[in-house]
Design a protein around this motif. Sequence first.
Motif, mmCIF file in Angstrom:
data_model
loop_
_atom_site.group_PDB
_atom_site.id
_atom_site.type_symbol
_atom_site.label_atom_id
_atom_site.label_comp_id
_atom_site.label_asym_id
_atom_site.label_seq_id
_atom_site.Cartn_x
_atom_site.Cartn_y
_atom_site.Cartn_z
ATOM 1 N N VAL A 138 -20.027 11.364 13.052
ATOM 2 C CA VAL A 138 -19.147 11.917 14.099
ATOM 3 C C VAL A 138 -18.240 10.817 14.654
ATOM 4 O O VAL A 138 -17.053 11.034 14.905
ATOM 5 N N GLY A 175 -21.663 16.250 20.853
ATOM 6 C CA GLY A 175 -20.465 17.073 20.942
ATOM 7 C C GLY A 175 -19.413 16.566 21.913
ATOM 8 O O GLY A 175 -18.220 16.802 21.718
ATOM 9 N N GLU A 215 -20.791 16.249 8.710
ATOM 10 C CA GLU A 215 -21.990 16.909 8.198
ATOM 11 C C GLU A 215 -22.045 16.899 6.670
ATOM 12 O O GLU A 215 -23.145 16.813 6.093
ATOM 13 N N LEU A 217 -18.200 25.187 8.088
ATOM 14 C CA LEU A 217 -18.999 24.534 9.130
ATOM 15 C C LEU A 217 -20.432 25.048 9.147
ATOM 16 O O LEU A 217 -21.376 24.277 9.327
ATOM 17 N N GLY A 222 -16.196 17.872 12.440
ATOM 18 C CA GLY A 222 -17.549 18.391 12.238
ATOM 19 C C GLY A 222 -17.898 18.543 10.769
ATOM 20 O O GLY A 222 -18.984 18.156 10.325
ATOM 21 N N LEU A 227 -14.649 17.852 19.804
ATOM 22 C CA LEU A 227 -14.948 17.873 18.376
ATOM 23 C C LEU A 227 -14.085 18.928 17.682
ATOM 24 O O LEU A 227 -14.035 20.077 18.105
ATOM 25 N N THR A 286 -17.687 23.750 17.832
ATOM 26 C CA THR A 286 -16.497 24.349 17.210
ATOM 27 C C THR A 286 -16.523 25.869 17.347
ATOM 28 O O THR A 286 -15.683 26.558 16.757
ATOM 29 N N THR A 320 -22.225 20.396 15.793
ATOM 30 C CA THR A 320 -20.887 20.682 15.265
ATOM 31 C C THR A 320 -20.567 22.170 15.286
ATOM 32 O O THR A 320 -19.462 22.565 15.670
ATOM 33 N N CYS A 349 -23.755 22.751 8.379
ATOM 34 C CA CYS A 349 -24.903 22.766 9.299
ATOM 35 C C CYS A 349 -26.175 23.137 8.545
ATOM 36 O O CYS A 349 -27.234 22.525 8.733
#
Length: 545
Positions: A495, A451, A468, A253, A464, A459, A93, A89, A257
């Motif tokens: 996703v 992705g 997540e 993001l 994303g 994505l 992105t 993600t 992650c």
Amino acid sequence: MTADSSTAASAPRTGPKLDHAIHPSGRWIFLAVLIGGLAYAGFSIAIDTAQVGESLAGGAFAFLALALLIALGFEFVNGFHDTANAVATVIYTHSMPAPLAVVWSGFFNFLGVMLSSGAVAYAVITLLPVDLILNVGSVGGFAMIFALLLAAIVWNLATWAAGLPNSSSHALIGSILGVGLANQMIKGGADGTSGVDMAQVWKVLSALAFSPVVGFVGALLMLLVMKRFLRDRALYEAPKSDTPPPRGIRALLIGTCTAVSFAHGSNDGQKGMGLIMLILIGCAPTAYALNRTMPESATPAFVQAAHDASTAFVAHANGAPGDVAAARIDVTRALKTKQVADPVVYGALATLSDDVSTRIAGYGSLGKVPAAATPNLRNDMYLLLDTTKLITADTAAQSRFTAQEITTLKSYSGQLEQGTRYIPTWVKISVALALGLGTMVGWKRIVVTVGEKIGKSHLTYGMGASAELVAAATILLAVRYGLPVSTTHILSSGVAGASVANGAGLQRRTVMNMALAWVMTLPVAMLLSGGLYWLLLTLAHALGY
């Protein structure tokens, strides 16, 4: 179709750069950490065995080294196979460049392992056949460990080569089932309890089956809620060229992650730790079968807890066998069959508990238990621990004990657990390094699938983040309850759910391949591990072992 959906579906693909050149110094640092980690593990084993006067012959040490390499190899493969989901993600992105993302994820995988409790590690071990756990240092015990690890590694590498986000947890549990069933068949089926613990299997499989549904539905609903309250169109559109997202979105993001990477380390890293402990107990029981780091000051509390538990057992027993050997047989049978609501079992537990507490009190502490007595004492404590835990969880058994007695038995279980179920710091560090370093290798195949090949459009930031956030929350909740779940299944289904919510749709071929891999993992891993187990046993017997 809404305007947002039309935009998402027609957005051009702006793929990230995935072929960054690695500086030569990076390779040298990677190699130095890898070699340093292995050397640290070997040095730690030498120190631990020397402290208890246990000497490993050259052949035994080589055998132990091979087993540990395979176990750490499983975690290494797990790193680049599963953690690729976490970084897909931020890479797609443009929140982080690929090299930085995998190093970042690797570090937080490392941190997740180091701060884990060990509950998941022993949840996996309880799936294994009881007779192989009790005799882990036997030919059958080592054949079990080698077979299930090799089978899981082979299937992980096969799905990685095909670029499929397959679950390492799924593969490992399938391998355990295969060994258990093979062990039962080899023994002629006369003792069905020589197989796996089916109650624990269904508990674990339920978590594995349910978690992807949570990922899909949770991410779908979260993105719909985000669209309702967060009206910034940039969240739901494909990134513009390779420019990073706005600062707030980028922080979100990177945060998600980080959370998924940490959660993955907390859950998946423990599976390798549990298997490594079995290897250590089999090869060097004096050093690792008991928690010798427990202080002598803890012995009186253990003895008192054992006395209280024995009193509770006797109150509901029809007498107690005077012979410890007979009590051990009764408790072993009860543990294997899971039939614990029996006065005969309570009497046997009282006898065995008194014997264990008397021996430990006589030695003064677990650290002073002599080498010759260690395997036997560890097995008796294992029998007491798991049978007592079954009683406190069994409805029929609970109805015979008072609430105070159940509390007493739970306290006793906790004391037994501290003495037998522990993870040395060096094991955590070794597994953390293997998982973290694995994250930095071979990630590209799975990243591209997550992705580009699940949804029909690029994505977006919102997709994303929602996938997540749900994945991290689900995995951390599973860690809280000691359940092994699949990061791969949760995040990839997340996703997919986010893609549907964004109006992008799904790529049928990829989804079908992922579903096929999900369905095939259990039977293939079972066949591989069962076949390897039979082959290794046959070879060992042919060589006279």
